[in-house]
Design a protein around this motif. Structure first.
Motif, PDB file in Angstrom:
ATOM      1  N   ALA A 114       6.138  80.035   4.739  1.00 43.39           N
ATOM      2  CA  ALA A 114       5.665  78.659   4.888  1.00 43.39           C
ATOM      3  C   ALA A 114       5.001  78.442   6.244  1.00 43.39           C
ATOM      4  O   ALA A 114       3.994  77.732   6.344  1.00 43.39           O
ATOM      5  CB  ALA A 114       6.826  77.691   4.701  1.00 43.39           C
ATOM      6  N   ALA A 115       5.553  79.051   7.297  1.00 37.56           N
ATOM      7  CA  ALA A 115       4.962  78.894   8.624  1.00 37.56           C
ATOM      8  C   ALA A 115       3.563  79.491   8.671  1.00 37.56           C
ATOM      9  O   ALA A 115       2.628  78.889   9.221  1.00 37.56           O
ATOM     10  CB  ALA A 115       5.857  79.545   9.675  1.00 37.56           C
ATOM     11  N   VAL A 116       3.386  80.674   8.076  1.00 35.79           N
ATOM     12  CA  VAL A 116       2.054  81.280   8.020  1.00 35.79           C
ATOM     13  C   VAL A 116       1.113  80.396   7.217  1.00 35.79           C
ATOM     14  O   VAL A 116      -0.017  80.098   7.647  1.00 35.79           O
ATOM     15  CB  VAL A 116       2.123  82.699   7.421  1.00 35.79           C
ATOM     16  N   GLY A 123      -5.934  75.358  10.085  1.00 40.69           N
ATOM     17  CA  GLY A 123      -7.228  75.799  10.578  1.00 40.69           C
ATOM     18  C   GLY A 123      -7.224  77.027  11.457  1.00 40.69           C
ATOM     19  O   GLY A 123      -8.297  77.501  11.859  1.00 40.69           O
ATOM     20  N   PHE A 124      -6.045  77.568  11.789  1.00 41.38           N
ATOM     21  CA  PHE A 124      -6.006  78.752  12.639  1.00 41.38           C
ATOM     22  C   PHE A 124      -6.607  79.953  11.925  1.00 41.38           C
ATOM     23  O   PHE A 124      -6.441  80.127  10.718  1.00 41.38           O
ATOM     24  CB  PHE A 124      -4.569  79.058  13.059  1.00 41.38           C
ATOM     25  N   GLN A 125      -7.278  80.807  12.707  1.00 46.51           N
ATOM     26  CA  GLN A 125      -7.867  82.022  12.148  1.00 46.51           C
ATOM     27  C   GLN A 125      -6.800  83.056  11.812  1.00 46.51           C
ATOM     28  O   GLN A 125      -6.944  83.834  10.870  1.00 46.51           O
ATOM     29  CB  GLN A 125      -8.869  82.630  13.136  1.00 46.51           C
ATOM     30  N   SER A 126      -5.728  83.075  12.585  1.00 43.65           N
ATOM     31  CA  SER A 126      -4.642  84.022  12.374  1.00 43.65           C
ATOM     32  C   SER A 126      -3.350  83.430  12.920  1.00 43.65           C
ATOM     33  O   SER A 126      -3.354  82.431  13.637  1.00 43.65           O
ATOM     34  CB  SER A 126      -4.944  85.364  13.046  1.00 43.65           C
ATOM     35  N   VAL A 127      -2.238  84.082  12.580  1.00 47.15           N
ATOM     36  CA  VAL A 127      -0.915  83.574  12.954  1.00 47.15           C
ATOM     37  C   VAL A 127      -0.033  84.743  13.382  1.00 47.15           C
ATOM     38  O   VAL A 127       0.015  85.774  12.704  1.00 47.15           O
ATOM     39  CB  VAL A 127      -0.238  82.860  11.766  1.00 47.15           C
ATOM     40  N   CYS A 128       0.667  84.583  14.487  1.00 48.83           N
ATOM     41  CA  CYS A 128       1.754  85.478  14.867  1.00 48.83           C
ATOM     42  C   CYS A 128       3.045  84.671  14.870  1.00 48.83           C
ATOM     43  O   CYS A 128       3.104  83.599  15.476  1.00 48.83           O
ATOM     44  CB  CYS A 128       1.539  86.076  16.257  1.00 48.83           C
ATOM     45  N   GLY A 170       2.100  89.514  12.842  1.00 45.58           N
ATOM     46  CA  GLY A 170       0.846  88.775  12.881  1.00 45.58           C
ATOM     47  C   GLY A 170       0.023  89.030  11.634  1.00 45.58           C
ATOM     48  O   GLY A 170      -0.083  90.170  11.175  1.00 45.58           O
ATOM     49  N   LEU A 171      -0.556  87.961  11.080  1.00 46.90           N
ATOM     50  CA  LEU A 171      -1.347  88.075   9.856  1.00 46.90           C
ATOM     51  C   LEU A 171      -2.604  87.219   9.946  1.00 46.90           C
ATOM     52  O   LEU A 171      -2.609  86.178  10.620  1.00 46.90           O
ATOM     53  CB  LEU A 171      -0.536  87.624   8.633  1.00 46.90           C
ATOM     54  N   LYS A 172      -3.634  87.649   9.216  1.00 45.36           N
ATOM     55  CA  LYS A 172      -4.863  86.874   9.079  1.00 45.36           C
ATOM     56  C   LYS A 172      -4.896  86.127   7.750  1.00 45.36           C
ATOM     57  O   LYS A 172      -5.654  85.178   7.583  1.00 45.36           O
ATOM     58  CB  LYS A 172      -6.084  87.789   9.201  1.00 45.36           C
ATOM     59  N   LYS A 173      -4.093  86.609   6.798  1.00 42.59           N
ATOM     60  CA  LYS A 173      -3.961  85.979   5.492  1.00 42.59           C
ATOM     61  C   LYS A 173      -2.478  85.928   5.152  1.00 42.59           C
ATOM     62  O   LYS A 173      -1.679  86.695   5.696  1.00 42.59           O
ATOM     63  CB  LYS A 173      -4.700  86.792   4.411  1.00 42.59           C
ATOM     64  N   LEU A 174      -2.107  85.042   4.260  1.00 44.23           N
ATOM     65  CA  LEU A 174      -0.716  84.967   3.834  1.00 44.23           C
ATOM     66  C   LEU A 174      -0.457  86.063   2.804  1.00 44.23           C
ATOM     67  O   LEU A 174      -0.815  85.926   1.629  1.00 44.23           O
ATOM     68  CB  LEU A 174      -0.391  83.598   3.239  1.00 44.23           C
ATOM     69  N   HIS A 175       0.151  87.135   3.241  1.00 42.78           N
ATOM     70  CA  HIS A 175       0.569  88.215   2.354  1.00 42.78           C
ATOM     71  C   HIS A 175       2.076  88.048   2.126  1.00 42.78           C
ATOM     72  O   HIS A 175       2.905  88.557   2.885  1.00 42.78           O
ATOM     73  CB  HIS A 175       0.272  89.573   2.974  1.00 42.78           C
ATOM     74  N   ARG A 176       2.420  87.325   1.073  1.00 39.23           N
ATOM     75  CA  ARG A 176       3.836  87.038   0.818  1.00 39.23           C
ATOM     76  C   ARG A 176       4.651  88.312   0.600  1.00 39.23           C
ATOM     77  O   ARG A 176       5.865  88.334   0.848  1.00 39.23           O
ATOM     78  CB  ARG A 176       3.971  86.107  -0.394  1.00 39.23           C
TER      79      ARG A 176
END
Length: 259
Positions: A114-116, A123-128, A170-176
């Protein structure tokens, strides 16, 4: 001490912001630091009040390193917090440039997914996502993660912990899939996450390793690392000050026994 209400901006995932478009969200997964509710495995040797105070120190040290990383890479610091209603708990702890977003979900894997999803939707490009147990991880590691995710092409960044888990993903897409069928809180977490990434054919960039401080043994390791260091050494300064104050007040026996 005078309490200053900083009122950090709260990110609404239903509103996409273009100002986040080229940035990585460096998000600490955090629970509001209340006695008896955080770092419970550190009590004993710490009291519940001391464990909560040390948790605040961890948050200060981690957020300081993350804030420094945003000067080196396209990123912004975010506290991914719980519970809703405890936003003021982060006043006087987080740097002023930080933002907040609330956690949602029941299980740990649901909260991570959910956080990702929410940070990407904002709008973030990526998430850590970063744990709150590793105060000695340097800013360079967080900057490396954000810089790696800014490169073209899909990838996953992992910061392994010595106990077999990871302190950052860290991910650029949500890979569940990378959060599915993981034996959380075991030495198999990192290995299983790498296997899930292979299954979905997403390459991994591995950061330098770190370690979690979540029990008496790792608390002694942290004290070994920090207490003997010079005050000029900027590694986890808030945690170091806390540990030194306990030892100066009552000796080393309780939290740093002789080996």
């Amino acid at each position: 001490m005078l309490h200053v209400n900083i009122e950090f901006p709260i990110i609404d995932p239903s509103v996409r912001s273009e100002k986040f478009a080229w940035l990585c969200a460096l998000g600490i997964m955090t629970k509001a630091p209340e006695p008896g509710k955080v770092k419970t495995r550190l009590s004993p040797p710490l009291t519940p009040n001391e464990a909560a105070a040390l948790n605040e120190c961890f948050l200060r040290d981690l957020s300081m390193s993350i804030d420094a990383a945003t000067e080196q890479a396209p990123a912004v610091g975010v506290a991914v917090y719980t519970p809703v209603g405890k936003e003021a708990a982060y006043d006087n702890i987080l740097p002023r440039r930080f933002k907040l977003i609330s956690q949602r979900g029941e299980s740990f894997d649901e909260r991570l997914s959910a956080a990702v999803a929410d940070l990407l939707a904002a709008g973030f490009q990526s998430v850590c996502l970063i744990n709150s147990d590793s105060p000695t991880v340097p800013a360079a590691n967080f900057a490396e993660a954000a810089s790696e995710l800014a490169k073209p092409g899909d990838r996953i960044v992992l910061g392994p912990s010595d106990d077999g888990g990871y302190y950052l993903i860290g991910l650029k897409k949500l890979h569940r899939r990378v959060f599915a069928e993981i034996d959380w809180s075991t030495e198999r977490v990192f290995e299983q996450t790498v296997q899930r990434a292979k299954e979905i054919q997403v390459p991994i960039h591995q950061l330098p390793s770190g370690y979690d401080v979540d029990d008496g043994t790792t608390l002694r390791r942290l004290t070994d690392e920090l207490v003997g260091r010079s005050d000029k050494d900027n590694i986890a300064p808030h945690s170091r000050r806390f540990l030194r104050e306990v030892i100066e007040r009552e000796g080393r026996g309780r939290i740093w026994p002789e080996s």
